[in-house]
Design a protein around this motif. Structure first.
Motif, mmCIF file in Angstrom:
data_model
loop_
_atom_site.group_PDB
_atom_site.id
_atom_site.type_symbol
_atom_site.label_atom_id
_atom_site.label_comp_id
_atom_site.label_asym_id
_atom_site.label_seq_id
_atom_site.Cartn_x
_atom_site.Cartn_y
_atom_site.Cartn_z
ATOM 1 N N GLY A 107 -5.644 0.423 2.063
ATOM 2 C CA GLY A 107 -4.499 1.484 1.505
ATOM 3 C C GLY A 107 -5.266 2.639 0.787
ATOM 4 O O GLY A 107 -5.147 3.689 0.759
ATOM 5 N N GLY A 141 -2.192 9.143 1.950
ATOM 6 C CA GLY A 141 -0.791 8.538 2.074
ATOM 7 C C GLY A 141 -0.015 8.634 3.176
ATOM 8 O O GLY A 141 0.716 7.660 3.667
ATOM 9 N N ALA A 185 -1.179 6.008 5.583
ATOM 10 C CA ALA A 185 -1.081 4.707 4.989
ATOM 11 C C ALA A 185 0.796 4.263 5.466
ATOM 12 O O ALA A 185 0.835 3.384 5.803
ATOM 13 C CB ALA A 185 -0.966 4.654 3.711
ATOM 14 N N LYS A 186 1.445 5.292 5.301
ATOM 15 C CA LYS A 186 2.855 5.209 5.869
ATOM 16 C C LYS A 186 2.822 4.865 7.425
ATOM 17 O O LYS A 186 3.817 4.070 7.649
ATOM 18 C CB LYS A 186 3.528 6.566 5.480
ATOM 19 N N ALA A 208 1.947 1.395 7.606
ATOM 20 C CA ALA A 208 2.861 0.476 7.063
ATOM 21 C C ALA A 208 4.208 0.326 8.133
ATOM 22 O O ALA A 208 4.639 -0.538 7.972
ATOM 23 C CB ALA A 208 3.418 1.224 5.831
ATOM 24 N N ALA A 213 3.807 -4.066 4.608
ATOM 25 C CA ALA A 213 3.831 -2.690 4.665
ATOM 26 C C ALA A 213 3.876 -2.236 3.217
ATOM 27 O O ALA A 213 3.268 -1.170 2.976
ATOM 28 C CB ALA A 213 5.196 -2.169 5.446
ATOM 29 N N ALA A 253 1.428 0.635 1.761
ATOM 30 C CA ALA A 253 1.898 1.872 1.407
ATOM 31 C C ALA A 253 2.078 2.130 -0.219
ATOM 32 O O ALA A 253 2.057 3.231 -0.486
ATOM 33 C CB ALA A 253 3.345 1.653 1.952
ATOM 34 N N ASP A 254 1.845 0.936 -0.951
ATOM 35 C CA ASP A 254 1.820 1.466 -2.496
ATOM 36 C C ASP A 254 0.443 1.455 -3.037
ATOM 37 O O ASP A 254 0.537 1.532 -4.260
ATOM 38 C CB ASP A 254 2.770 0.025 -3.201
ATOM 39 N N HIS A 280 -3.707 5.687 -2.665
ATOM 40 C CA HIS A 280 -4.288 6.347 -1.600
ATOM 41 C C HIS A 280 -5.210 7.524 -2.007
ATOM 42 O O HIS A 280 -4.794 8.708 -1.722
ATOM 43 C CB HIS A 280 -3.166 6.944 -0.630
#
Length: 135
Positions: free
Chosen positions: A34, A39, A42-43, A46, A54, A58-59, A62
């Motif tokens: 990640g 971002g 990554a989404k 996820a 996920a 996602a967290d 990034h």
């Protein structure tokens, strides 16, 4: 792919003795991954993973870190330092998790993911021994 299937793949490929250790290892690798992605990508990744995984990817921060293989493995080891898992085996764990990830993602998403990573990381996504159509 369900989380228990994913962790089972990681446990087997990473030679880990418990599902909890596979979960901890997966978290360290996905967090590192990640960090290497933007971002949006990554989404996208996820969205194709079970909720717990996920959230980890996602967290992450990034920042598009641009890790080469050595830096990626070192960073995974750093994430493992405060766990009961040996950080010296971080390359084996990174390989196990990325192989499972290659099975879990669609071919198109896997291509998009790898496009954001240093080419030096490509071998981590190879060696998948599972029939993707039946996974």
């Amino acid at each position: 792919m369900q989380d228990d299937e994913f962790y089972g793949l990681v446990q087997e490929a990473g030679h880990l003795d418990t599902t909890d250790r596979a979960r901890t290892t997966t978290e360290a690798v996905l967090e590192t991954l990640g960090e290497a992605l933007t971002g949006g990508e990554a989404k996208d990744v996820a969205a194709q993973l079970p909720d717990e995984m996920a959230a980890t990817i996602a967290d992450a921060d990034h920042d598009g870190a641009g890790y080469d293989r050595a830096a990626f493995v070192e960073r995974v080891g750093e994430h493992l330092r405060d766990t009961d898992i040996e950080p010296d085996d971080a390359e084996r764990y990174a390989d196990a998790v990325t192989d499972a990830l290659a099975v879990a993602l669609t071919d198109g998403e896997l291509r998009d993911l790898k496009a954001q990573l240093d080419d030096d990381l490509d071998p981590l996504f190879e060696g998948v021994t599972i029939d993707r159509e039946n996974a």
